[in-house]
Design a protein around this motif. Sequence first.
Motif, PDB file in Angstrom:
ATOM      1  N   UNK A 268      71.499  47.606 -44.944  1.00  0.00           N
ATOM      2  CA  UNK A 268      70.164  47.278 -44.440  1.00  0.00           C
ATOM      3  C   UNK A 268      69.945  48.007 -43.123  1.00  0.00           C
ATOM      4  N   UNK A 269      68.688  48.296 -42.821  1.00  0.00           N
ATOM      5  CA  UNK A 269      68.413  48.950 -41.543  1.00  0.00           C
ATOM      6  C   UNK A 269      68.331  47.904 -40.433  1.00  0.00           C
ATOM      7  N   UNK A 270      68.308  48.349 -39.220  1.00  0.00           N
ATOM      8  CA  UNK A 270      68.379  47.475 -38.052  1.00  0.00           C
ATOM      9  C   UNK A 270      67.231  46.454 -38.035  1.00  0.00           C
ATOM     10  N   UNK A 271      66.018  46.884 -38.318  1.00  0.00           N
ATOM     11  CA  UNK A 271      64.876  45.975 -38.278  1.00  0.00           C
ATOM     12  C   UNK A 271      65.006  44.876 -39.331  1.00  0.00           C
ATOM     13  N   UNK A 272      65.421  45.255 -40.548  1.00  0.00           N
ATOM     14  CA  UNK A 272      65.619  44.244 -41.593  1.00  0.00           C
ATOM     15  C   UNK A 272      66.752  43.292 -41.228  1.00  0.00           C
ATOM     16  N   UNK A 273      67.764  43.802 -40.557  1.00  0.00           N
ATOM     17  CA  UNK A 273      68.882  42.957 -40.138  1.00  0.00           C
ATOM     18  C   UNK A 273      68.419  41.924 -39.108  1.00  0.00           C
ATOM     19  N   UNK A 274      67.550  42.347 -38.190  1.00  0.00           N
ATOM     20  CA  UNK A 274      67.015  41.402 -37.198  1.00  0.00           C
ATOM     21  C   UNK A 274      66.211  40.301 -37.884  1.00  0.00           C
ATOM     22  N   UNK A 275      65.411  40.697 -38.875  1.00  0.00           N
ATOM     23  CA  UNK A 275      64.539  39.758 -39.564  1.00  0.00           C
ATOM     24  C   UNK A 275      65.316  38.795 -40.459  1.00  0.00           C
ATOM     25  N   UNK A 276      66.381  39.282 -41.087  1.00  0.00           N
ATOM     26  CA  UNK A 276      67.095  38.504 -42.094  1.00  0.00           C
ATOM     27  C   UNK A 276      68.542  38.212 -41.709  1.00  0.00           C
TER      28      UNK A 276
ATOM     29  N   UNK B  50      71.602  52.291 -38.508  1.00  0.00           N
ATOM     30  CA  UNK B  50      70.686  52.632 -37.425  1.00  0.00           C
ATOM     31  C   UNK B  50      70.112  54.003 -37.725  1.00  0.00           C
ATOM     32  N   UNK B  51      68.815  54.032 -38.004  1.00  0.00           N
ATOM     33  CA  UNK B  51      68.113  55.271 -38.372  1.00  0.00           C
ATOM     34  C   UNK B  51      68.741  55.944 -39.590  1.00  0.00           C
ATOM     35  N   UNK B  52      69.121  55.110 -40.565  1.00  0.00           N
ATOM     36  CA  UNK B  52      69.655  55.633 -41.812  1.00  0.00           C
ATOM     37  C   UNK B  52      71.138  55.947 -41.794  1.00  0.00           C
ATOM     38  N   UNK B  53      71.799  55.766 -40.650  1.00  0.00           N
ATOM     39  CA  UNK B  53      73.224  56.061 -40.547  1.00  0.00           C
ATOM     40  C   UNK B  53      73.981  54.745 -40.366  1.00  0.00           C
ATOM     41  N   UNK B  54      74.959  54.508 -41.213  1.00  0.00           N
ATOM     42  CA  UNK B  54      75.740  53.274 -41.120  1.00  0.00           C
ATOM     43  C   UNK B  54      76.314  53.137 -39.716  1.00  0.00           C
ATOM     44  N   UNK B  55      76.097  51.965 -39.109  1.00  0.00           N
ATOM     45  CA  UNK B  55      76.533  51.757 -37.733  1.00  0.00           C
ATOM     46  C   UNK B  55      77.600  50.682 -37.611  1.00  0.00           C
ATOM     47  N   UNK B  56      77.383  49.547 -38.249  1.00  0.00           N
ATOM     48  CA  UNK B  56      78.335  48.436 -38.149  1.00  0.00           C
ATOM     49  C   UNK B  56      78.475  47.751 -39.498  1.00  0.00           C
ATOM     50  N   UNK B  57      79.601  47.026 -39.616  1.00  0.00           N
ATOM     51  CA  UNK B  57      79.854  46.238 -40.816  1.00  0.00           C
ATOM     52  C   UNK B  57      79.943  44.785 -40.387  1.00  0.00           C
ATOM     53  N   UNK B  58      79.228  43.924 -41.070  1.00  0.00           N
ATOM     54  CA  UNK B  58      79.211  42.500 -40.762  1.00  0.00           C
ATOM     55  C   UNK B  58      80.302  41.823 -41.582  1.00  0.00           C
ATOM     56  N   UNK B  59      81.272  41.223 -40.882  1.00  0.00           N
ATOM     57  CA  UNK B  59      82.385  40.557 -41.568  1.00  0.00           C
ATOM     58  C   UNK B  59      82.539  39.150 -41.020  1.00  0.00           C
TER      59      UNK B  59
END
Length: 77
Positions: A5-13, A31-40
Amino acid sequence: MSLVVNMQDAKTNLSKLVSASLAGQEVVIANRGVAAVRLVPYEQPTKRPLGFVGGSESWNDSFFDSLPDEELAAWGL
């Protein structure tokens, strides 16, 4: 399969993404189409005893003796 998911969708959901992660799904935030972090899920650290405390080891009294002069000199002491 991972959920990206992109950053904005992550903030929303965020709560939905956390639930998905807790359920075992890999969640990647981009972030801007580039994988940045993994949620674990967070794992509570286990308390580990120190290896030398309360074990079956026995210490010879010479363990606490001063080092020889040659050894002290090698350490600059």
